[in-house]
Design a protein around this motif. Sequence first.
Motif, mmCIF file in Angstrom:
data_model
loop_
_atom_site.group_PDB
_atom_site.id
_atom_site.type_symbol
_atom_site.label_atom_id
_atom_site.label_comp_id
_atom_site.label_asym_id
_atom_site.label_seq_id
_atom_site.Cartn_x
_atom_site.Cartn_y
_atom_site.Cartn_z
ATOM 1 N N ARG A 1 -0.948 -2.728 11.512
ATOM 2 C CA ARG A 1 -0.081 -3.867 11.209
ATOM 3 C C ARG A 1 1.213 -3.475 10.495
ATOM 4 O O ARG A 1 2.105 -4.290 10.331
ATOM 5 C CB ARG A 1 -0.841 -4.886 10.343
ATOM 6 N N VAL A 2 1.306 -2.224 10.027
ATOM 7 C CA VAL A 2 2.501 -1.771 9.320
ATOM 8 C C VAL A 2 3.664 -1.680 10.313
ATOM 9 O O VAL A 2 3.567 -1.005 11.330
ATOM 10 C CB VAL A 2 2.272 -0.396 8.644
ATOM 11 N N VAL A 3 4.769 -2.362 9.995
ATOM 12 C CA VAL A 3 5.949 -2.316 10.859
ATOM 13 C C VAL A 3 7.130 -1.622 10.186
ATOM 14 O O VAL A 3 8.085 -1.233 10.857
ATOM 15 C CB VAL A 3 6.377 -3.724 11.339
ATOM 16 N N ALA A 4 7.072 -1.479 8.868
ATOM 17 C CA ALA A 4 8.171 -0.824 8.164
ATOM 18 C C ALA A 4 7.667 -0.269 6.839
ATOM 19 O O ALA A 4 6.660 -0.743 6.295
ATOM 20 C CB ALA A 4 9.323 -1.798 7.922
ATOM 21 N N CYS A 5 8.381 0.729 6.360
ATOM 22 C CA CYS A 5 8.049 1.373 5.092
ATOM 23 C C CYS A 5 9.343 1.556 4.305
ATOM 24 O O CYS A 5 10.387 1.888 4.895
ATOM 25 C CB CYS A 5 7.375 2.712 5.364
ATOM 26 N N GLY B 1 2.740 -4.638 0.675
ATOM 27 C CA GLY B 1 1.794 -3.905 -0.158
ATOM 28 C C GLY B 1 2.452 -2.641 -0.680
ATOM 29 O O GLY B 1 3.491 -2.213 -0.168
ATOM 30 N N ILE B 2 1.841 -2.041 -1.690
ATOM 31 C CA ILE B 2 2.361 -0.820 -2.300
ATOM 32 C C ILE B 2 1.319 0.279 -2.133
ATOM 33 O O ILE B 2 0.157 0.104 -2.531
ATOM 34 C CB ILE B 2 2.679 -1.050 -3.788
ATOM 35 N N VAL B 3 1.716 1.399 -1.556
ATOM 36 C CA VAL B 3 0.803 2.521 -1.335
ATOM 37 C C VAL B 3 0.359 3.073 -2.694
ATOM 38 O O VAL B 3 1.190 3.405 -3.540
ATOM 39 C CB VAL B 3 1.481 3.641 -0.504
ATOM 40 N N SER B 4 -0.962 3.159 -2.875
ATOM 41 C CA SER B 4 -1.490 3.658 -4.150
ATOM 42 C C SER B 4 -2.166 5.017 -4.027
ATOM 43 O O SER B 4 -2.315 5.724 -5.025
ATOM 44 C CB SER B 4 -2.477 2.641 -4.746
ATOM 45 N N GLU B 5 -2.595 5.384 -2.836
ATOM 46 C CA GLU B 5 -3.224 6.688 -2.577
ATOM 47 C C GLU B 5 -2.819 7.115 -1.174
ATOM 48 O O GLU B 5 -2.682 6.284 -0.281
ATOM 49 C CB GLU B 5 -4.753 6.596 -2.623
ATOM 50 N N VAL C 1 5.245 8.908 7.346
ATOM 51 C CA VAL C 1 5.125 9.781 6.173
ATOM 52 C C VAL C 1 5.056 8.905 4.923
ATOM 53 O O VAL C 1 6.063 8.641 4.286
ATOM 54 C CB VAL C 1 6.320 10.757 6.070
ATOM 55 N N LEU C 2 3.856 8.444 4.606
ATOM 56 C CA LEU C 2 3.698 7.573 3.442
ATOM 57 C C LEU C 2 3.566 8.392 2.176
ATOM 58 O O LEU C 2 2.920 9.434 2.148
ATOM 59 C CB LEU C 2 2.450 6.707 3.603
ATOM 60 N N GLU C 3 4.183 7.866 1.115
ATOM 61 C CA GLU C 3 4.069 8.466 -0.201
ATOM 62 C C GLU C 3 3.585 7.393 -1.174
ATOM 63 O O GLU C 3 3.853 6.199 -0.973
ATOM 64 C CB GLU C 3 5.416 9.000 -0.671
ATOM 65 N N VAL C 4 2.915 7.831 -2.210
ATOM 66 C CA VAL C 4 2.477 6.915 -3.255
ATOM 67 C C VAL C 4 3.701 6.175 -3.779
ATOM 68 O O VAL C 4 4.758 6.765 -3.988
ATOM 69 C CB VAL C 4 1.764 7.707 -4.369
ATOM 70 N N GLY C 5 3.575 4.867 -3.945
ATOM 71 C CA GLY C 5 4.674 4.051 -4.439
ATOM 72 C C GLY C 5 5.521 3.432 -3.356
ATOM 73 O O GLY C 5 6.370 2.581 -3.644
ATOM 74 N N ASP C 6 5.312 3.817 -2.097
ATOM 75 C CA ASP C 6 6.057 3.201 -0.995
ATOM 76 C C ASP C 6 5.648 1.750 -0.823
ATOM 77 O O ASP C 6 4.513 1.359 -1.125
ATOM 78 C CB ASP C 6 5.792 3.938 0.325
ATOM 79 N N VAL C 7 6.567 0.958 -0.308
ATOM 80 C CA VAL C 7 6.332 -0.451 -0.009
ATOM 81 C C VAL C 7 6.115 -0.580 1.492
ATOM 82 O O VAL C 7 6.942 -0.117 2.285
ATOM 83 C CB VAL C 7 7.527 -1.318 -0.447
ATOM 84 N N LEU C 8 5.007 -1.189 1.863
ATOM 85 C CA LEU C 8 4.679 -1.398 3.276
ATOM 86 C C LEU C 8 4.939 -2.849 3.653
ATOM 87 O O LEU C 8 4.635 -3.765 2.891
ATOM 88 C CB LEU C 8 3.213 -1.067 3.540
ATOM 89 N N LEU C 9 5.479 -3.051 4.839
ATOM 90 C CA LEU C 9 5.688 -4.377 5.404
ATOM 91 C C LEU C 9 4.773 -4.510 6.607
ATOM 92 O O LEU C 9 4.758 -3.642 7.483
ATOM 93 C CB LEU C 9 7.157 -4.560 5.804
#
Length: 148
Positions: free
Chosen positions: A136-140, A104-108, A83-91
């Motif tokens: 490749r995303v392992v954490a949010c 990275g930072i979710v922008s959209e 469940v990604l939201e704008v502004g989340d940090v992805l690892l």
Amino acid sequence: MSERREGIVAEARSWLGTPYVHQAAAKGAGTDCLGLLRGVWRALVGREPEAVPAYSKDWSEPQGEERMWAAARRHLIEKPTCVLEVGDVLLFRMRDRSVAKHLGIVSETGEAPRFIHAYSGYGVVENALSDPWRRRVVACFEFPLEDL
């Protein structure tokens, strides 16, 4: 989208075009992926919560230690990756069986999700969160929004 999350993305976008420089965290002058996150933190939260020790480009791969993941857990709020939201940090884990070492930072979100990151050879860019990246995303994580 909340004003706080919009602020995270606006600050991250203000770094677009900053050249990639390993271990740097200076908007317009040079940054790596961690430096981008540190810069957004400084702009929105304030003083960084801990000093960042020098690190090699391989991070802690030889030791197999998840140092970036551990640091993210100390200062950000971990959440499900589904469940990604704008502004989340992805690892991201860039290679199978290696340590997670890219941020990275979710922008959209929605039909065409995007993220902002500092990428070696490109600098700070905004890219589609395409399937190869998504795999490749392992954490949010979320920024500690109560502090913003």
